[in-house]
Design a protein around this motif. Sequence first.
Motif, PDB file in Angstrom:
ATOM      1  N   GLY A 266     -41.489  25.770  43.319  1.00 25.63           N
ATOM      2  CA  GLY A 266     -40.376  24.961  42.837  1.00 25.63           C
ATOM      3  C   GLY A 266     -39.309  25.854  42.231  1.00 25.63           C
ATOM      4  O   GLY A 266     -39.397  27.081  42.261  1.00 25.63           O
ATOM      5  N   ARG A 267     -38.297  25.234  41.674  1.00 25.25           N
ATOM      6  CA  ARG A 267     -37.239  26.000  41.044  1.00 25.25           C
ATOM      7  C   ARG A 267     -37.726  26.614  39.745  1.00 25.25           C
ATOM      8  O   ARG A 267     -38.594  26.052  39.080  1.00 25.25           O
ATOM      9  N   PRO A 268     -37.158  27.761  39.359  1.00 22.61           N
ATOM     10  CA  PRO A 268     -37.600  28.404  38.122  1.00 22.61           C
ATOM     11  C   PRO A 268     -37.227  27.599  36.890  1.00 22.61           C
ATOM     12  O   PRO A 268     -36.221  26.884  36.879  1.00 22.61           O
ATOM     13  N   LYS A 269     -38.060  27.688  35.862  1.00 25.32           N
ATOM     14  CA  LYS A 269     -37.757  27.087  34.570  1.00 25.32           C
ATOM     15  C   LYS A 269     -36.912  28.017  33.721  1.00 25.32           C
ATOM     16  O   LYS A 269     -36.192  27.569  32.828  1.00 25.32           O
ATOM     17  N   SER A 270     -37.033  29.306  33.982  1.00 24.35           N
ATOM     18  CA  SER A 270     -36.280  30.276  33.196  1.00 24.35           C
ATOM     19  C   SER A 270     -36.088  31.532  34.020  1.00 24.35           C
ATOM     20  O   SER A 270     -36.771  31.748  35.020  1.00 24.35           O
ATOM     21  N   LEU A 271     -35.144  32.349  33.608  1.00 24.68           N
ATOM     22  CA  LEU A 271     -34.883  33.631  34.240  1.00 24.68           C
ATOM     23  C   LEU A 271     -34.833  34.675  33.139  1.00 24.68           C
ATOM     24  O   LEU A 271     -34.206  34.457  32.103  1.00 24.68           O
ATOM     25  N   SER A 272     -35.481  35.797  33.365  1.00 26.73           N
ATOM     26  CA  SER A 272     -35.513  36.796  32.306  1.00 26.73           C
ATOM     27  C   SER A 272     -35.607  38.194  32.876  1.00 26.73           C
ATOM     28  O   SER A 272     -35.952  38.400  34.038  1.00 26.73           O
ATOM     29  N   ARG A 273     -35.292  39.133  32.020  1.00 27.83           N
ATOM     30  CA  ARG A 273     -35.436  40.546  32.333  1.00 27.83           C
ATOM     31  C   ARG A 273     -35.978  41.248  31.094  1.00 27.83           C
ATOM     32  O   ARG A 273     -35.589  40.917  29.963  1.00 27.83           O
ATOM     33  N   GLU A 274     -36.868  42.216  31.298  1.00 26.53           N
ATOM     34  CA  GLU A 274     -37.434  42.974  30.187  1.00 26.53           C
ATOM     35  C   GLU A 274     -37.399  44.452  30.523  1.00 26.53           C
ATOM     36  O   GLU A 274     -37.405  44.835  31.691  1.00 26.53           O
ATOM     37  N   SER A 275     -37.386  45.271  29.495  1.00 27.82           N
ATOM     38  CA  SER A 275     -37.375  46.714  29.700  1.00 27.82           C
ATOM     39  C   SER A 275     -38.157  47.390  28.582  1.00 27.82           C
ATOM     40  O   SER A 275     -37.974  47.068  27.401  1.00 27.82           O
ATOM     41  N   ALA A 276     -39.032  48.308  28.956  1.00 25.22           N
ATOM     42  CA  ALA A 276     -39.846  49.027  27.984  1.00 25.22           C
ATOM     43  C   ALA A 276     -39.218  50.394  27.687  1.00 25.22           C
ATOM     44  O   ALA A 276     -38.647  51.046  28.565  1.00 25.22           O
ATOM     45  N   PHE A 277     -39.329  50.814  26.436  1.00 28.11           N
ATOM     46  CA  PHE A 277     -38.868  52.142  26.049  1.00 28.11           C
ATOM     47  C   PHE A 277     -39.975  53.161  26.306  1.00 28.11           C
ATOM     48  O   PHE A 277     -41.170  52.811  26.282  1.00 28.11           O
ATOM     49  N   ALA A 278     -39.597  54.393  26.557  1.00 27.94           N
ATOM     50  CA  ALA A 278     -40.595  55.442  26.786  1.00 27.94           C
ATOM     51  C   ALA A 278     -41.545  55.543  25.599  1.00 27.94           C
ATOM     52  O   ALA A 278     -42.744  55.774  25.760  1.00 27.94           O
ATOM     53  N   GLU A 279     -41.014  55.334  24.406  1.00 24.59           N
ATOM     54  CA  GLU A 279     -41.819  55.241  23.196  1.00 24.59           C
ATOM     55  C   GLU A 279     -41.083  54.328  22.219  1.00 24.59           C
ATOM     56  O   GLU A 279     -39.869  54.130  22.323  1.00 24.59           O
ATOM     57  N   ALA A 280     -41.841  53.704  21.338  1.00 24.10           N
ATOM     58  CA  ALA A 280     -41.241  52.743  20.413  1.00 24.10           C
ATOM     59  C   ALA A 280     -40.047  53.374  19.691  1.00 24.10           C
ATOM     60  O   ALA A 280     -40.110  54.518  19.230  1.00 24.10           O
ATOM     61  N   THR A 281     -38.957  52.609  19.601  1.00 29.91           N
ATOM     62  CA  THR A 281     -37.755  53.133  18.965  1.00 29.91           C
ATOM     63  C   THR A 281     -37.189  52.147  17.948  1.00 29.91           C
ATOM     64  O   THR A 281     -37.196  50.937  18.169  1.00 29.91           O
ATOM     65  N   ALA A 282     -36.698  52.682  16.825  1.00 33.98           N
ATOM     66  CA  ALA A 282     -36.021  51.878  15.810  1.00 33.98           C
ATOM     67  C   ALA A 282     -34.503  52.071  15.884  1.00 33.98           C
ATOM     68  O   ALA A 282     -33.770  51.566  15.044  1.00 33.98           O
ATOM     69  N   ASP A 283     -34.050  52.799  16.901  1.00 28.13           N
ATOM     70  CA  ASP A 283     -32.621  53.073  17.079  1.00 28.13           C
ATOM     71  C   ASP A 283     -31.927  51.778  17.515  1.00 28.13           C
ATOM     72  O   ASP A 283     -32.050  51.335  18.663  1.00 28.13           O
ATOM     73  N   ASP A 284     -31.175  51.161  16.603  1.00 24.91           N
ATOM     74  CA  ASP A 284     -30.542  49.884  16.894  1.00 24.91           C
ATOM     75  C   ASP A 284     -29.512  49.985  18.015  1.00 24.91           C
ATOM     76  O   ASP A 284     -29.362  49.052  18.819  1.00 24.91           O
ATOM     77  N   GLU A 285     -28.800  51.088  18.094  1.00 22.94           N
ATOM     78  CA  GLU A 285     -27.812  51.242  19.151  1.00 22.94           C
ATOM     79  C   GLU A 285     -28.490  51.293  20.518  1.00 22.94           C
ATOM     80  O   GLU A 285     -28.005  50.709  21.495  1.00 22.94           O
ATOM     81  N   LYS A 286     -29.628  51.978  20.578  1.00 22.85           N
ATOM     82  CA  LYS A 286     -30.360  52.064  21.832  1.00 22.85           C
ATOM     83  C   LYS A 286     -30.890  50.684  22.230  1.00 22.85           C
ATOM     84  O   LYS A 286     -30.825  50.293  23.396  1.00 22.85           O
ATOM     85  N   LYS A 287     -31.386  49.931  21.269  1.00 24.47           N
ATOM     86  CA  LYS A 287     -31.876  48.580  21.559  1.00 24.47           C
ATOM     87  C   LYS A 287     -30.741  47.687  22.053  1.00 24.47           C
ATOM     88  O   LYS A 287     -30.904  46.926  23.016  1.00 24.47           O
ATOM     89  N   ARG A 288     -29.578  47.771  21.416  1.00 26.69           N
ATOM     90  CA  ARG A 288     -28.445  46.949  21.817  1.00 26.69           C
ATOM     91  C   ARG A 288     -27.964  47.331  23.221  1.00 26.69           C
ATOM     92  O   ARG A 288     -27.567  46.464  24.007  1.00 26.69           O
ATOM     93  N   GLU A 289     -27.994  48.607  23.517  1.00 31.68           N
ATOM     94  CA  GLU A 289     -27.556  49.065  24.831  1.00 31.68           C
ATOM     95  C   GLU A 289     -28.437  48.467  25.935  1.00 31.68           C
ATOM     96  O   GLU A 289     -27.938  47.986  26.960  1.00 31.68           O
ATOM     97  N   VAL A 290     -29.746  48.472  25.699  1.00 27.26           N
ATOM     98  CA  VAL A 290     -30.663  47.921  26.689  1.00 27.26           C
ATOM     99  C   VAL A 290     -30.505  46.405  26.788  1.00 27.26           C
ATOM    100  O   VAL A 290     -30.466  45.832  27.882  1.00 27.26           O
ATOM    101  N   VAL A 291     -30.421  45.745  25.644  1.00 26.23           N
ATOM    102  CA  VAL A 291     -30.255  44.291  25.639  1.00 26.23           C
ATOM    103  C   VAL A 291     -28.968  43.893  26.355  1.00 26.23           C
ATOM    104  O   VAL A 291     -28.923  42.889  27.071  1.00 26.23           O
ATOM    105  N   SER A 292     -27.919  44.660  26.195  1.00 22.58           N
ATOM    106  CA  SER A 292     -26.661  44.368  26.878  1.00 22.58           C
ATOM    107  C   SER A 292     -26.836  44.386  28.385  1.00 22.58           C
ATOM    108  O   SER A 292     -26.353  43.498  29.104  1.00 22.58           O
ATOM    109  N   ALA A 293     -27.528  45.411  28.877  1.00 21.22           N
ATOM    110  CA  ALA A 293     -27.763  45.519  30.322  1.00 21.22           C
ATOM    111  C   ALA A 293     -28.642  44.369  30.815  1.00 21.22           C
ATOM    112  O   ALA A 293     -28.403  43.792  31.885  1.00 21.22           O
ATOM    113  N   LEU A 294     -29.660  44.029  30.033  1.00 20.12           N
ATOM    114  CA  LEU A 294     -30.554  42.938  30.423  1.00 20.12           C
ATOM    115  C   LEU A 294     -29.810  41.608  30.444  1.00 20.12           C
ATOM    116  O   LEU A 294     -30.019  40.776  31.340  1.00 20.12           O
TER     117      LEU A 294
END
Length: 460
Positions: free
Chosen positions: A275-303
């Motif tokens: 059937g048709r999808p209920k939601s659409l999503s994209r996820e991305s994992a970091f090479a290692e856990a990061t607390a760098d907010d700019e890096k998180k925002r950059e990835v979220v923007s692309a997603l």
Amino acid sequence: MAGETLPGVDDGRAREDPRVVLHVDMDCFYAACERLREPELRGEPLVVGMGYESGETFGAVATASYEAREYGVESAQPISQALDRLPRVEAASNPAEAGYYRPVDIDYYESVAAEVKEILHDCADVVREVSVDEAYLDVTDRTSWQTTPDGDRTLAEGFARHVKQRIGREVGVTASVGVAPNMSAAKVASDHDKPDGLVVVEPGDVRSFLDPLSVEEVHGVGPVTARALDEMGVETAGDLAAADPEEIASTFGARGRELHSRARGVDDREVTPAGRPKSLSRESAFAEATADDEKKREVVSALAADVAERARNRGAMYRTIGIKVIVPPYDVNTRERSLSGPVDEPALVEDVAFDLLSEFEDDAARKVGVRVSNLSFTDADQSSLDGWESAAAESASDGERSTGTEKDRTEFDDSAESPPTLTDFDAEADGDANADGGEDADGAAEADSRDGQASLGRFE
């Protein structure tokens, strides 16, 4: 594993070329998920189920790792038998002959499954999700049965290897993949070399591949049917293929004709989405856990841009925008915001995602994701930002941080079906016994003896 490739397709190939169907089946999926959360469990006998705690009187094994199976522990087995054969490490006199037990955590498994589904939907235009850990893909338009220039393999094999490698690299779990020109042969192929297998059955080899196999390996033949066939002198798929179809039909009805065809390698079913999808999503994992907010925002923007583009390409508008943030060790946090009406506004997806992400400022993140849900597939004029800005309201989940099994019930997935329950995890959970072989002749759902998750409902 050989180097990754994503083979091209010869646009000039004949349209009548056989289809290329992949059956992707996750290996001991519940156990694999638990090992993501607790890496120290890798290589150890592991049982996922219920009823093993002191004082509990009822329970069953949902899945057992291959190490646990060496002790005779199997999916769908009463937990009391499992404990007799493989005591818990905490209570064993000899820990070297014991195993680890973990409770079923459906929310968590669905979260990991959603990551796998994202890859499958990215790799194929047509995906049929059968259960939480299993799907068919029609990739005929993405690859072909032609061989590579060196003649070493088919393009279809290279494509299937690419899918396997993405699942392993991006999610961290293994899948067995069968490649064949039809659904039933692909299903048999994926079961043929578990775990972490890749079996390719080319169009001209389907019959020779199936003939020597036990008749129980024919897709749709379970223990009850196999016993009845054995009484008729039918022991292998080749025997069933050579049998008189009228005799088989007189015993098993229309279903017998279908099984006879499958044993001959004939299966004309098309891979169709549920059937048709209920939601659409994209996820991305970091090479290692990061607390760098700019890096998180950059990835979220692309997603966010990617998700919005996918929604637009599918003609979908959305009323809810959400994010996922996974923090060490593997705590899953979701946040979402509901709008006053459906919109198609890529800039808004990014703005809301950034706003929701701000709650996790300075938090280390292993993975981030963006989702749009409450989809609307209509030809009506899209809503605008004006309609949202005056009436947007945060959902109830905005105010709480949830982790593990407490997270938002709405998962990051592309499935058009309701979230599965404990009774949905048979080896085949498609709901169409004749189409996908999930029931034996006696009408009882069967557990897959090779790798399926058990249906715990059978013990209730």
